[in-house]
Scaffold this motif. Sequence first.
Motif, short mmCIF file in Angstrom:
data_model
loop_
_atom_site.label_atom_id
_atom_site.label_comp_id
_atom_site.label_asym_id
_atom_site.label_seq_id
_atom_site.Cartn_x
_atom_site.Cartn_y
_atom_site.Cartn_z
N LEU A 106 0.84 -1.21 0.00
CA LEU A 106 0.00 0.00 0.00
C LEU A 106 0.87 1.25 0.00
O LEU A 106 0.52 2.27 -0.61
N GLN A 107 2.01 1.18 0.67
CA GLN A 107 2.94 2.32 0.70
C GLN A 107 3.48 2.59 -0.70
O GLN A 107 3.59 3.75 -1.13
N LEU A 108 3.78 1.53 -1.43
CA LEU A 108 4.23 1.69 -2.81
C LEU A 108 3.14 2.31 -3.67
O LEU A 108 3.40 3.18 -4.50
N LEU A 109 1.91 1.85 -3.47
CA LEU A 109 0.79 2.39 -4.25
C LEU A 109 0.61 3.88 -4.00
O LEU A 109 0.47 4.66 -4.95
N GLU A 110 0.64 4.27 -2.75
CA GLU A 110 0.48 5.68 -2.40
C GLU A 110 1.58 6.53 -3.04
O GLU A 110 1.33 7.64 -3.52
N ALA A 111 2.79 6.00 -3.05
CA ALA A 111 3.91 6.74 -3.63
C ALA A 111 3.83 6.78 -5.15
O ALA A 111 4.33 7.72 -5.79
N ALA A 112 3.20 5.79 -5.75
CA ALA A 112 3.11 5.72 -7.21
C ALA A 112 2.06 6.66 -7.78
O ALA A 112 2.23 7.22 -8.88
N LEU A 113 0.95 6.85 -7.05
CA LEU A 113 -0.19 7.57 -7.60
C LEU A 113 0.12 8.97 -8.16
O LEU A 113 -0.40 9.33 -9.22
N PRO A 114 0.97 9.78 -7.51
CA PRO A 114 1.25 11.11 -8.07
C PRO A 114 1.89 11.06 -9.46
O PRO A 114 1.84 12.05 -10.20
N ASN A 115 2.52 9.94 -9.80
CA ASN A 115 3.20 9.84 -11.09
C ASN A 115 2.36 9.19 -12.18
O ASN A 115 2.72 9.26 -13.36
N VAL A 116 1.23 8.57 -11.79
CA VAL A 116 0.43 7.84 -12.77
C VAL A 116 -0.14 8.75 -13.84
O VAL A 116 -0.20 8.39 -15.02
N ALA A 117 -0.55 9.96 -13.45
CA ALA A 117 -1.13 10.89 -14.42
C ALA A 117 -0.15 11.25 -15.53
O ALA A 117 -0.55 11.55 -16.66
N PHE A 118 1.14 11.21 -15.22
CA PHE A 118 2.16 11.59 -16.18
C PHE A 118 2.76 10.39 -16.92
O PHE A 118 2.94 10.43 -18.14
N ASP A 119 3.05 9.32 -16.19
CA ASP A 119 3.74 8.18 -16.78
C ASP A 119 2.88 6.92 -16.88
O ASP A 119 3.36 5.87 -17.33
N GLY A 120 1.63 7.01 -16.44
CA GLY A 120 0.78 5.82 -16.46
C GLY A 120 1.25 4.79 -15.44
O GLY A 120 2.12 5.06 -14.61
N TRP A 121 0.68 3.59 -15.54
CA TRP A 121 1.12 2.48 -14.68
C TRP A 121 2.29 1.81 -15.38
O TRP A 121 2.18 0.75 -15.97
N SER A 122 3.44 2.46 -15.31
CA SER A 122 4.60 2.09 -16.11
C SER A 122 5.79 1.75 -15.23
O SER A 122 5.79 2.00 -14.02
N ARG A 166 -5.99 5.60 -16.74
CA ARG A 166 -4.75 4.92 -17.12
C ARG A 166 -4.86 3.41 -16.90
O ARG A 166 -4.34 2.61 -17.68
N GLY A 167 -5.53 3.02 -15.84
CA GLY A 167 -5.71 1.60 -15.57
C GLY A 167 -6.61 0.94 -16.60
O GLY A 167 -6.36 -0.20 -17.02
N THR A 168 -7.65 1.64 -17.03
CA THR A 168 -8.54 1.11 -18.07
C THR A 168 -7.78 0.86 -19.36
O THR A 168 -7.96 -0.17 -20.02
N ALA A 169 -6.92 1.80 -19.71
CA ALA A 169 -6.10 1.63 -20.91
C ALA A 169 -5.11 0.47 -20.75
O ALA A 169 -4.89 -0.32 -21.67
N LEU A 170 -4.54 0.36 -19.56
CA LEU A 170 -3.57 -0.70 -19.29
C LEU A 170 -4.20 -2.08 -19.44
O LEU A 170 -3.67 -2.95 -20.14
N PHE A 171 -5.35 -2.28 -18.80
CA PHE A 171 -5.97 -3.60 -18.80
C PHE A 171 -6.78 -3.88 -20.06
O PHE A 171 -7.36 -4.96 -20.19
N ALA A 172 -6.78 -2.93 -20.98
CA ALA A 172 -7.36 -3.18 -22.30
C ALA A 172 -6.33 -3.80 -23.25
O ALA A 172 -6.70 -4.29 -24.32
N LEU A 173 -5.04 -3.76 -22.84
CA LEU A 173 -4.01 -4.37 -23.67
C LEU A 173 -4.24 -5.88 -23.76
O LEU A 173 -4.64 -6.50 -22.77
N PRO A 174 -4.02 -6.47 -24.93
CA PRO A 174 -4.35 -7.89 -25.11
C PRO A 174 -3.78 -8.82 -24.06
O PRO A 174 -4.47 -9.71 -23.56
N HIS A 175 -2.51 -8.61 -23.66
CA HIS A 175 -1.90 -9.54 -22.71
C HIS A 175 -2.37 -9.32 -21.28
O HIS A 175 -2.06 -10.14 -20.40
N LEU A 176 -3.12 -8.24 -21.03
CA LEU A 176 -3.64 -7.98 -19.69
C LEU A 176 -5.17 -7.97 -19.65
O LEU A 176 -5.76 -7.69 -18.59
N ALA A 177 -5.80 -8.30 -20.77
CA ALA A 177 -7.26 -8.26 -20.84
C ALA A 177 -7.90 -9.22 -19.84
O ALA A 177 -8.94 -8.91 -19.24
N ALA A 178 -7.31 -10.39 -19.66
CA ALA A 178 -7.87 -11.35 -18.71
C ALA A 178 -7.81 -10.79 -17.29
O ALA A 178 -8.74 -10.97 -16.50
#
Length: 234
Positions: A11-27, A105-117
């Motif tokens: 959860l600590q990693l998630l909290e730290a990641a969120l400010p960057n998601v708008a710029f770099d996505g879940w990357s 960004r998450g919707t776009a990520l999980f729409a990728l073929p290898h992550l659709a499942a």
Amino acid sequence: MPMTAPDPAKLQLLEAALPNVAFDGWSPATFKAAIDATQMDPAQARALCPRGAVDLAALFHTEGDRAMVDAMKRESRGNRRYSEWVAHALRVRLDVIEDKEAVRRGTALFALPHLAADGAKLIWGTADAIWTALGDTSDDVNWYTKRATLSGVWASVVLFWLGDQSEGHAETDAFIDRRIAEVMQIEKLKAQVNESRLLKPLTAPLGRLMGMVKAPRAGGDPRVPGMWRMGGDR
């Protein structure tokens, strides 16, 4: 299904990641930035999230489900019809989202073929969490059909909500009402078909077959639909 609490370090990693998601996505860049911000050992971070930011994106989604469940525990159905109660739960699930861009960004990520499942599992998990929060007690084929139907509704609601710029997301509220009304019409049609004397010779054998289907048991095989777990957090 009961939702177990995730590792606090994750959860600590998630909290730290969120400010960057708008710029770099879940990357990978977002995941690295989260590691740097938390000063966590990269090996520990990889042990927690073998797929890096993908696992954090999944955690962000399931934490939204958890927040919805917690909020619904404080709610009362009151005089709402059951369809209105379901619609309300959908609205609560949207209301607990604090970062709309992270969802986009998450919707776009999980729409990728290898992550659709994985995306399908997350959507199903939300439907399951909603029905569980509403106190669903079905243990037959209806357990599956309820979640399958609500999965489709939730997926369409999220897509509409992402593009909704109306004040207070009023258009999304109206969209939810329309979708639930459409589902209710389908349910009425199904009931009419099942009650039709003319169609009884066809529907009766199917009904007996469907009667053999049971909902998955708690603690059962996680490979069974409805029992999926994402990174051990569900």
